[in-house]
Design a protein around this motif. Structure first.
Motif, short mmCIF file in Angstrom:
data_model
loop_
_atom_site.label_atom_id
_atom_site.label_comp_id
_atom_site.label_asym_id
_atom_site.label_seq_id
_atom_site.Cartn_x
_atom_site.Cartn_y
_atom_site.Cartn_z
N ALA A 195 -14.96 2.04 5.19
CA ALA A 195 -15.68 3.31 5.65
C ALA A 195 -17.31 2.95 5.43
CB ALA A 195 -15.39 4.39 4.46
N ALA A 244 -1.87 -1.00 10.67
CA ALA A 244 -2.66 -0.25 9.51
C ALA A 244 -3.92 -1.21 8.85
CB ALA A 244 -1.61 -0.06 8.50
N THR A 245 -4.56 -0.59 8.19
CA THR A 245 -5.60 -1.27 7.41
C THR A 245 -5.19 -2.02 6.30
OG1 THR A 245 -6.02 0.71 6.19
CG2 THR A 245 -7.54 0.13 8.08
N ASP A 291 -5.01 -0.27 1.20
CA ASP A 291 -5.38 0.78 1.58
C ASP A 291 -4.64 1.36 2.90
OD1 ASP A 291 -6.96 3.07 1.08
OD2 ASP A 291 -8.71 2.42 2.19
N THR A 292 -3.36 0.77 2.88
CA THR A 292 -2.62 1.25 4.09
C THR A 292 -2.28 2.40 4.36
OG1 THR A 292 -1.54 -1.12 3.31
CG2 THR A 292 -0.43 0.00 5.12
N ARG A 293 -1.97 3.15 3.18
CA ARG A 293 -1.83 4.66 3.26
C ARG A 293 -2.93 5.65 2.53
NH1 ARG A 293 2.42 1.75 3.42
NH2 ARG A 293 3.95 1.94 5.07
N ASN A 294 -4.07 4.89 2.63
CA ASN A 294 -5.31 5.73 2.43
C ASN A 294 -5.35 5.97 0.78
OD1 ASN A 294 -7.95 6.85 2.52
ND2 ASN A 294 -7.53 8.42 3.82
N THR A 295 -4.66 5.31 0.00
CA THR A 295 -4.59 5.41 -1.58
C THR A 295 -5.22 4.52 -2.31
OG1 THR A 295 -2.40 4.46 -1.83
CG2 THR A 295 -2.36 6.66 -1.31
N GLY A 354 1.05 -1.30 0.01
CA GLY A 354 -0.07 0.01 0.01
C GLY A 354 0.80 1.52 0.00
N VAL A 355 1.73 1.34 -0.84
CA VAL A 355 2.51 2.65 -1.13
C VAL A 355 2.61 3.34 -2.32
CG1 VAL A 355 4.20 1.73 0.56
CG2 VAL A 355 4.47 1.29 -1.72
N GLY A 356 1.75 2.92 -3.26
CA GLY A 356 1.40 3.51 -4.53
C GLY A 356 0.62 4.63 -4.44
N ASP A 357 1.01 5.70 -5.54
CA ASP A 357 0.14 6.70 -5.64
C ASP A 357 -0.68 6.64 -7.05
OD1 ASP A 357 1.34 8.74 -7.79
OD2 ASP A 357 2.85 7.92 -6.56
N PRO A 358 -1.73 7.35 -7.05
CA PRO A 358 -2.57 7.02 -8.33
C PRO A 358 -1.61 7.54 -9.70
CG PRO A 358 -3.71 8.81 -7.03
CD PRO A 358 -2.55 8.30 -6.22
N VAL A 362 -8.47 3.71 -2.71
CA VAL A 362 -9.65 3.96 -3.60
C VAL A 362 -9.31 4.87 -4.93
CG1 VAL A 362 -11.91 4.80 -3.72
CG2 VAL A 362 -11.20 3.48 -1.62
N ALA A 363 -8.22 5.88 -4.44
CA ALA A 363 -7.73 6.71 -5.48
C ALA A 363 -6.96 5.81 -6.50
CB ALA A 363 -6.64 7.74 -4.95
#
Lengths: 306, 306
Positions: free
Chosen positions: B296, B251-252, B215-219, B186-190, B221-222
């Motif tokens: 969520a 983390a999630t 979704d470890t770093r909340n990215t 979970g480290v990628g960005d969109p 869904v993006a």
């Protein structure tokens, strides 16, 4: 080519704390503002000039402002919902006022006792008084306006593109130079974000658009990505993702500042924030409000590890 | 024009439960599979053929499969990490096997005792045996392969586009028709998601790409949004967002099925899932693992409310 800078307006001390059960005293809220500024916040929604009976979490806005030493290059914002709030804001040292309006009558009536037409009249009256004070000795804070419920209203339901663009065009015609679009209850999807931003830009080509997302349904970061892709340079976020949603008990609130900073900085965008200092501040405010903050980065930590 | 259908492969019973502290018996795991199929899952990672000493949460894969009545139109997937796992999968009734490989030596050696070259040899050997069994009486399950650590490795650090495309091209040349790209930690960005998908498609233009986000770093869904925008039609997700990340305690885990379904259906994409049934299943599995699931939607509920 480096990606452009993205400005994140920190709204934790206002939109975040306003929706927490814990009521923090003005000194603690001022300390939060200073910690966030030390972590890189250049614009920060520090206070709200609402009646303390309605929102006890925001009582003592004047005391918060009095506890903040002047900081050139930083802008402290005060939220106002009406002329009375605007009067209170003057003289407290806020650098900006943000006037909140709803795109729907249902939310406007319940949140500030004004239907949409009456909210626009309220804003016009504030703008007229500002115009009349041109040339006065006392500096007048800058003004922005934020439209709430742009992606849906807890009372009136779905919100059309035309409802948003009509108001955006009207605000621009009144001279508002920065217009916020808020997904107050966190129901937007990134495709609709793109569509409403493009329509709003067409309706107000000279205004700066500032986007405000909630992570209530886990679309906050995706919506922020879509906004940046649509050319938006200014995003709101709340440290720790504190706050919540009065219309969805147990849900998370504003998109977390550190989650946005992680995504943007990892992709090469400059935000001006120090991620580790933000995470430390999220944990600090979590201790103050008595619960761990819901942001992903405050749990997982950044990457690559330093 | 209606948006195209997006297929969400449910991985909760495998990638989710594998990373939970609670160890559920095969009967409960089979019940989860059936509830998810009733909620709309058409493809589901039901089991993992790993050694029960290494992953006790996945013990009894054969018992899980034996408890599942045949369901035409549904596909149950078994994860395999080597030829021994593949042997176990045959004859259990799994409709597909998913062979996991890492793009990095560091993760491959720790996760399955094989460096990248040895993992490719392992996959080639499985593919050769499948080729030799053409025309045999026993039906052979379909095969896909998933590359882990595509956006970063907890041991080897950053992963380049070339590291990914070299392997993707090699897998396609070996005849793999569906290739998964996983952001395991979970480290990628969109933005990087878009880039690696475009490069992978160029390296394997005839393969179906299947994307797997955490979704470890909340990215998460993006990243899923970026993948759909890049033309991807198949996404993995885990009901409730169960699981976690062994490299980021607290983390999630996988992006939550119901969070993806909400975003996609709200934008008009057809997923085939019933959001309310998914949320009910998330709450059910939360009771079984002894903690509320982190998704969520299981906290906020859908919108507009029914």
């Amino acid at each position: 080519m480096s990606p452009r800078p993205i400005q994140i307006v920190e709204v934790g001390p206002r939109d975040g704390l306003q929706n927490e059960k814990a009521v923090l005293d003005p000194a603690t809220r001022a300390e939060l503002v200073l910690k966030l500024e030390a972590a890189g916040a250049r614009r920060i929604e520090a206070v709200s000039f609402v009646h303390p009976r309605l929102v006890p979490q925001m009582a003592g806005a004047e005391d918060v402002m009095a506890a903040l030493p002047a900081a050139p290059g930083r802008s402290r914002i005060g939220l106002v919902l009406n002329g009375k709030g605007y009067d209170r804001a003057l003289g407290t040292g806020v650098d900006e006022v943000n006037v909140s309006l709803s795109v729907t009558d249902g939310f406007g009536l319940r949140n500030q006792g004004l239907a949409v037409r009456d909210q626009v009249a309220m804003l016009s009256e504030i703008l007229a008084r500002r115009h009349n004070s041109d040339g006065a000795d006392t500096p007048v804070p800058a003004l922005s306006a934020t439209l709430s419920c742009v992606w849906g209203c807890p009372f009136d339901g779905e919100v059309s593109v035309a409802q948003v663009t009509d108001l955006v065009g009207e605000l621009a015609a009144l001279g508002v130079v920065e217009i916020g679009l808020a997904d107050t209850i966190g129901v937007g999807d990134p495709w609709s974000v793109t569509r409403k931003i493009e329509a709003a830009r067409a309706a107000a080509p000279d205004a700066t658009l500032r986007l405000h997302f909630h992570d209530t349904r886990n679309t906050g970061v995706a919506n922020a990505f879509a906004a940046v892709e649509a050319g938006v340079d200014v995003l709101d976020a709340s440290v720790g993702g504190i706050g919540g949603c009065p219309f969805a008990p147990g849900a998370t609130g504003n998109v977390a500042t550190e989650d946005l900073v992680y995504m943007l900085e990892r992709a090469g965008y400059a935000t001006g924030y120090d991620l580790d200092a933000l995470i430390a501040t999220a944990r600090w405010i979590g201790d103050r409000i008595g619960r761990p903050t819901p942001s992903a980065l405050s749990r997982a930590g950044g990457w690559p590890k330093a």
